[in-house]
Design a protein around this motif. Sequence first.
Motif, mmCIF file in Angstrom:
data_model
loop_
_atom_site.group_PDB
_atom_site.id
_atom_site.type_symbol
_atom_site.label_atom_id
_atom_site.label_comp_id
_atom_site.label_asym_id
_atom_site.label_seq_id
_atom_site.Cartn_x
_atom_site.Cartn_y
_atom_site.Cartn_z
ATOM 1 N N GLY A 66 -7.051 -5.427 6.958
ATOM 2 C CA GLY A 66 -7.180 -3.960 7.134
ATOM 3 C C GLY A 66 -5.719 -3.292 7.657
ATOM 4 N N ASN B 267 0.854 -1.218 0.097
ATOM 5 C CA ASN B 267 -0.125 -0.142 0.070
ATOM 6 C C ASN B 267 1.076 1.163 -0.076
ATOM 7 O OD1 ASN B 267 -2.137 1.613 0.170
ATOM 8 N ND2 ASN B 267 -2.839 1.137 2.088
ATOM 9 N N TRP C 106 -3.616 0.616 6.606
ATOM 10 C CA TRP C 106 -4.414 1.157 5.912
ATOM 11 C C TRP C 106 -3.820 2.863 5.825
ATOM 12 C CZ3 TRP C 106 -5.997 4.962 9.227
ATOM 13 C CH2 TRP C 106 -6.162 4.750 10.343
ATOM 14 N N CYS D 23 -8.421 0.077 1.979
ATOM 15 C CA CYS D 23 -8.440 -1.232 2.852
ATOM 16 C C CYS D 23 -7.083 -1.641 3.390
ATOM 17 C CB CYS D 23 -9.012 -2.142 1.773
ATOM 18 S SG CYS D 23 -10.608 -1.727 1.222
ATOM 19 N N GLY D 24 -5.994 -1.025 3.144
ATOM 20 C CA GLY D 24 -4.858 -1.448 3.637
ATOM 21 C C GLY D 24 -4.271 -2.471 2.765
ATOM 22 N N TYR E 17 -10.604 6.503 3.934
ATOM 23 C CA TYR E 17 -9.699 5.227 4.421
ATOM 24 C C TYR E 17 -9.575 4.217 3.092
ATOM 25 C CZ TYR E 17 -9.676 7.597 8.765
ATOM 26 O OH TYR E 17 -9.268 8.492 9.841
#
Length: 919
Positions: free
Chosen positions: A99, A2, A102, A93-94, A91
Amino acid sequence: VNKHKPWIETSYHGIITENNDTVILDPPLVALDKDAPVPFAGEICAFKIHGQEMPFEAVVLNKTSGEGRLRARSPIDCELQKEYTFIIQAYDCGSGPGGTNWKKSHKAVVHIQVKDVNEFSPAFKESMYKATVTEGKIYDSILQVEATDEDCSPQYSQICNYEIVTTDVPFAIDRNGNIRNTEKLSYDKQHQYEIMVTAFDCGQKHATEDVLVRVNVKPVCKPGWQDWNKRIEYTPGSGSIPLFPSIHLETCDGPVSSIHTTIELQTNYIGKGCDRETYSEKSLQKLCGASSGAIDLLPSPSSTSNWTAGLVMDSNDIIFKFDGKQGAKIPDGIVPKNLTDQFTITLWMKHGPSPGLRAEKETILCNSDKTEMNRHHYALYVHNCRLVFLLRKDFDQADTFRPAEFHWKLDQICDKEWHYYVVNVEFPVVTLYMDGTTYEPYLVTNDWPIHPSHIAMQLTVGACWQGGEVTKPRFAQYFHGSLASLTIRPGKIESQKVISCLQACKEGLDINSLESLGQGIKYHFNPSQSVLVMEGDDIENINQALRKVSYINSRQFPTAGVRRLKVSSKVQCFGEDVCISIPDIDAYVMVFQANEPKITISGMDHFARPAAQFESERGVILLPDIRIVSTVTKMEHPVDLEEHDRVDKPVVVEEMLHNLDFCDVLVIGAELDPDQECLELDHMELQGKHLDATNSTAGYSIYGVDSMFNYEQVLRHIRYRNWDTAATFDRKFRVKCSELNGRYMSNEFNLEASNYSVNILHSSNSNFMDHVNHMIVQPQFLQSVHHPEGGVSAVHNSVVPSVATIVIIICVTILIFVITLGVYRIRTAHQHSSADHEGSKENEMDWDDSALTITVNPMEKYEKPHQAEEESEEEDIEDEDTTSAESDESEEEEEEEEEEEEVIVQRGDKQTATRQEQL
């Protein structure tokens, strides 16, 4: 891995409709992530709102596209909060399903406005609106009404329009709520208006409840008296009643410093200037204590005073109207030729201006030569609105100039109103009283005395007699106007007190409780109390004083009708400002008609008396039990009846007390013969009373203003004498009384008086029976019985005995029998002893002889054959006394009486016979 943060717009603007949960955002709520399409790292899992207890939430609609939606968690009320501002972040979802790792976007500002719904109606701030306007003006705004709306938006919370719901009213309203009148308002037309008004918000939603607007119209402030009634009602006997019990003065805040008010009672069209007693002039003078001897020169026409018969007269008030064509000659002997140096002339006069530039003399009273010459000895006349009294004295010792003409110039002489004039002559001084006020002559001219002559004089009224210097004697110098109560009193003059009494009004203005008048109030009455002047500095004190002014009429039977009232006021103000003007008050007093009295005379209406009583010095009292009663019948409205059944019903007849002014006892039929009969009254009975009396062959007249009780007392002492009662007679009299000079007359009470002869049998030896009849037949038991024409002519009047009379006759008859029997025995014994002593016995028994030798004792043994006839005679006497025997029986009895008379005269001495004849 991420690597990147989500991305959203930096700011959002949203709108939400109240009572709805959907928020419309601009731009739409979308979050982007550069890690896409990597699962989890490139997906959006949530939107978070930062703020204290925001009623919103954001949800993700699509993780892949990052699309979201903002919605309300609970109903949104615009009235509670119109806008919301908060922070939102997105936000992802990570890095995995858990999660973890995130990442969040930057913060974006969200501004949300709540869209209003028009759920509230306008409401007025006041439950009712009031305003007062002055009549006759057009107002831009009388008042403003205001309504509010609880909605939150300007569109629905603002009032865009007002409207008058009530139709046909002279008012209009604008969108701001200002009410104005569309025409001039009139207080007389309508004192108050009530209109209903509604309001509309900008969403055109109107108020659920209309509001009442009350507009009072007040008159233009006009200075003047307020709260008074034009008509004031007066019931006779009410005493003093206030004229304006609630009056007050409106000055319109003027700077008033003093008030001068005049109240005038206008009564010049009532009688002779006001409501006075309508008694005759003689009665009024007696009532006022005037000197006796006044001669009425304008009496009501009658058999004894017929010189006024040809004049125009108002019979109600004995007013004579002269139109310039009439005059009246006073017969000789009515007024003495010599009036002396002191005399009085009184009169009521109403006179207007004389026509023409050079008006002629208008004669009221004139004494001039009857023939040959045209000299005026004394006269009272009007010339060019001047009153002139002429008095030419006769020539005596001094032939010098003397006062002869006395002139007075008064406005009242020609004002066409009634005034009372009194000319008091105390030669050479002459004084005029006009309505009780003294006036000295402004001009006195002298003239030579009149030389004596044999020419007779003529006294006239309404014109002057011109007996000389013309071809034919005639009237001249006619009077134009009205005269009343013209009198002349030789030898005396009147006092101021009597003059004031004779002309006094019985109605006028009055002030109730003088002591309660406010300080600083000055007042003044004129002599007749028809004008009242009041002056003061304080308005409230003047108001209180005027409320105490009243009308009073002291007459028991006042003249009904209208009395006009006029109130005029003058106001002075402080400084030099223009002062206010106070309009006059024009009102009137309505005097109602008094209940008319019914005067009733009652008493014994017929009686019989022995002839001897009529012949006596005192005579017979005519009216011993006369009663005079006056009653009135009052009417009332019964309150217990329905309206359609309500009628006037007489209630109980009430007795009332009032005065009388004359009572006449008149002879019915032939007048009294002064040679043998008369009516008499002791004048002592008139002392202490306001009464006088005159006597003539036609009857007796009592006059003067006095109570019914005093009239009764005097009438009960009138006596009738008849000193020639050889024959029986019937005399009829009529009594009638009056109040207010004939305005109210009594019934005609008829009385019949008759005599009966004591010597029914014209015989000397019937004396004993006559004496018995005179004892037993008393007047109080008698009733006079009149025989119809064609009846028994020998008996003019009979006596109907009552039960008591019959019982007495029977008892006396038994007594006679016993006495006769005793006398018989005594005389028998005396005659047997000595016949020589008969004459002396008769002399000794003088009383017995006169009473007991009326008849011959029928039981004597030596009686002549005519004894049976004597018995028959006694029966006839008794029968005649009770049942009125026939004529032939009376003749037989008279013959028998003559025979018996001869026998008795022969037997008795001359003394006894003479006594019997006298009896």
